[in-house]
Write a protein that holds these residues in place. Structure first.
Motif, PDB file in Angstrom:
ATOM      1  N   LEU A 323      -5.405  -4.846   1.613  1.00 33.55           N
ATOM      2  CA  LEU A 323      -4.801  -5.317   0.617  1.00 33.55           C
ATOM      3  C   LEU A 323      -5.576  -4.757  -0.470  1.00 33.55           C
ATOM      4  N   ALA A 324      -6.894  -4.764  -0.501  1.00 34.22           N
ATOM      5  CA  ALA A 324      -7.763  -4.407  -1.738  1.00 34.22           C
ATOM      6  C   ALA A 324      -7.568  -2.852  -1.891  1.00 34.22           C
ATOM      7  N   ASP A 325      -7.425  -2.244  -0.731  1.00 32.01           N
ATOM      8  CA  ASP A 325      -7.143  -0.584  -0.739  1.00 32.01           C
ATOM      9  C   ASP A 325      -5.626  -0.259  -1.549  1.00 32.01           C
ATOM     10  N   ILE A 326      -4.731  -1.300  -1.302  1.00 33.47           N
ATOM     11  CA  ILE A 326      -3.703  -1.074  -1.892  1.00 33.47           C
ATOM     12  C   ILE A 326      -3.546  -1.529  -3.438  1.00 33.47           C
ATOM     13  N   ALA A 329      -5.389   1.432  -5.256  1.00 29.16           N
ATOM     14  CA  ALA A 329      -4.685   2.435  -5.573  1.00 29.16           C
ATOM     15  C   ALA A 329      -3.727   2.280  -6.598  1.00 29.16           C
ATOM     16  N   LEU A 330      -3.121   0.848  -6.797  1.00 32.00           N
ATOM     17  CA  LEU A 330      -2.195   0.448  -7.844  1.00 32.00           C
ATOM     18  C   LEU A 330      -3.161   0.120  -9.213  1.00 32.00           C
ATOM     19  N   GLY A 331      -4.337   0.371  -9.332  1.00 33.22           N
ATOM     20  CA  GLY A 331      -4.879   0.184 -10.335  1.00 33.22           C
ATOM     21  C   GLY A 331      -5.121  -1.309 -10.788  1.00 33.22           C
ATOM     22  N   VAL A 336      -8.367  -6.484  -6.985  1.00 37.47           N
ATOM     23  CA  VAL A 336      -9.157  -6.078  -6.067  1.00 37.47           C
ATOM     24  C   VAL A 336     -10.637  -6.844  -6.007  1.00 37.47           C
ATOM     25  N   LEU A 337     -11.134  -7.178  -7.041  1.00 33.20           N
ATOM     26  CA  LEU A 337     -12.417  -7.907  -7.037  1.00 33.20           C
ATOM     27  C   LEU A 337     -12.197  -9.357  -6.583  1.00 33.20           C
ATOM     28  N   TYR A 338     -11.029  -9.698  -6.761  1.00 31.60           N
ATOM     29  CA  TYR A 338     -10.767 -11.281  -6.169  1.00 31.60           C
ATOM     30  C   TYR A 338     -10.923 -10.922  -4.624  1.00 31.60           C
ATOM     31  N   PHE A 366     -16.777   0.714  -5.304  1.00 29.11           N
ATOM     32  CA  PHE A 366     -15.738   0.019  -6.164  1.00 29.11           C
ATOM     33  C   PHE A 366     -16.143   0.037  -7.505  1.00 29.11           C
ATOM     34  N   TYR A 367     -17.347  -0.533  -7.791  1.00 29.51           N
ATOM     35  CA  TYR A 367     -17.838  -0.487  -9.063  1.00 29.51           C
ATOM     36  C   TYR A 367     -18.460   0.867  -9.384  1.00 29.51           C
TER      37      TYR A 367
END
Length: 440
Positions: A323-326, A329-331, A336-338, A366-367
């Motif tokens: 889900l984080a990858d999705i 990709a959606l910005g 993502v951090l959550y 990610f950072y």
């Protein structure tokens, strides 16, 4: 046996051997190109045609062999097979196959069971050695036997399945499938539901083993339909998994999802909740591969909540990462951090040091991608602490940190002059030694 017949047999056998040797190096050809000089003698009845093989007894009248004569012939053929095997091991491949073809032809006298077993054994050798003519001869004989067996009443199902197995050995999968399809039709005509179901299972296995995934999926569909109102949960699970596996491998993800959802309902009905989270994760990934992100997100969140409730932390973590990858990709950086925070909590809940280390690694990357080196450094430091504790990937995280610190000017390298000043002095001329004494 009269000498003239023995000579005739010798000439015929020599002709077969020469023809097969010549054809061994040729590519696989169509049936029409197989010489009648090879095909016709092999397919002829060895008991009733001339020249008569020297292994057969000389009979005053034309008749079939007696049981005692067949027993003696069986021993002779076992010896012939052993001779062919020995020739093969010695590297005399052409001679070995000529002997095997002779043996297989004579096995016909002992009945279909013995002959089919020999055809399977020699057929495997022929296919392994790319012996085009021998493969064609064996295939033609198998089709003769198949026609005879299908004309019989009642059908000998066991022998027909052995015919299918022989076709499979020769990699003639279409013919093997055709045998099963014929048997399935016959079973349906006689209303033998149990036999039809067994044959369908064998057909599905055959299709799946030979990568006929769409066909295997359809066969499992037929099996599911065959269950009717008499539900057998064990069989239903087996067939649903077969349908899912094959439609998945065939790339028909929509159909695979339909059966996955049906399997989820069956697990709910049969009170098997622990099997559901891995299945809903697979559904989510299928929707993601179909670019149906709305449905994918729904099933990822469902997977996360149900997996966490059952302490299946590995499944929950995988759902969060996907889900984080999705979201990345959606910005959607905040989301993502959550999700990474939730993933860290999940890994801590399961005391999974490796999972924590990987999550900090993903978080650091990610950072970095977000242009936040300080926060990335903090994440990599956490990962390095875990790596050092686990004695795993320390060099990787050290390199990551050094690169980031160097880019920020927080890690400096000594200047070249300092390196030169600190060099070890040049090697002097080595001092010669003899024994334990230095030579002055």
């Amino acid at each position: 046996m009269p000498q003239t017949l023995s000579i005739l047999w010798g000439r015929w056998f020599a002709a077969i051997a020469i023809a097969l040797v010549g054809g061994a190096l040729a590519p696989l050809t169509v049936w029409a190109q197989l010489s009648p000089a090879i095909r016709d003698p092999f397919l002829s009845d060895p008991e009733l045609t001339e020249p008569r093989d020297p292994l057969l007894p000389d009979l005053p009248v034309e008749r079939r062999l007696s049981p005692l004569e067949k027993s003696a012939l069986r021993d002779e053929l076992d010896g012939l097979a052993a001779e062919a095997e020995q020739r093969y091991l010695e590297g005399q491949t052409d001679l070995a196959f000529a002997i095997w073809i002779r043996e297989v032809r004579l096995r016909r006298i002992l009945g279909y069971e013995a002959e089919i077993a020999a055809l399977q054994r020699v057929g495997l050798r022929a296919w392994e050695n790319s012996r085009a003519d021998e493969v064609q001869l064996i295939t033609l004989r198998l089709r003769q036997i198949q026609a005879d067996l299908l004309a019989a009443d009642p059908l000998d199902i066991e022998l027909l399945e052995e015919i299918a197995a022989a076709f499979e050995i020769l990699r003639d999968i279409d013919s093997a499938i055709a045998v099963y399809e014929t048997l399935i039709v016959r079973a349906a005509q006689t209303n033998d539901r149990a036999e039809r179901q067994r044959l369908l299972e064998n057909l599905a296995s055959l299709q799946q083993n030979w990568f006929r995934f769409p066909e295997a999926g359809k066969t499992y569909q037929t099996l599911l339909t065959s269950l009717g109102s008499n539900r057998d949960p064990i069989k239903e699970v087996e067939y649903l998994r077969g349908a899912i596996r094959n439609f998945q491998d065939a790339g028909d993800l929509r159909t695979a999802i339909n059966y996955q959802q049906r399997l989820v309902r069956l697990y709910e009905e049969t009170l098997q909740p622990r099997l559901i989270p891995p299945l809903t994760l697979a559904i989510a990934r299928n929707y993601r591969n179909l670019d149906d992100l709305s449905q994918a997100q729904t099933f990822y969140m469902t997977t996360y909540s149900t997996a966490l409730a059952q302490r299946q932390t590995d499944v929950a973590s995988d759902a969060l990462q996907d889900l984080a990858d999705i979201y990345e990709a959606l910005g959607r950086s905040e989301d993502v951090l959550y999700l990474y925070e939730q993933r860290l909590a999940v890994e801590r809940l399961s005391y999974n040091g490796y999972g924590l280390m990987q999550t900090f690694d993903d978080l650091g990357q990610f950072y970095e991608a977000q242009g936040e080196p300080d926060t990335a450094i903090a994440a990599y430091k956490e990962a390095l602490i875990l790596a050092d504790h686990l004695d795993h990937r320390e060099a990787y995280f050290t390199l990551r940190l050094q690169q980031l610190l160097l880019n920020q000017g927080r890690l400096t390298l000594p200047p070249l002059e300092q390196h030169q000043a600190s060099r070890v002095r040049a090697l002097q001329k080595p001092e010669p030694w003899k024994g334990n004494s230095r030579i002055p």
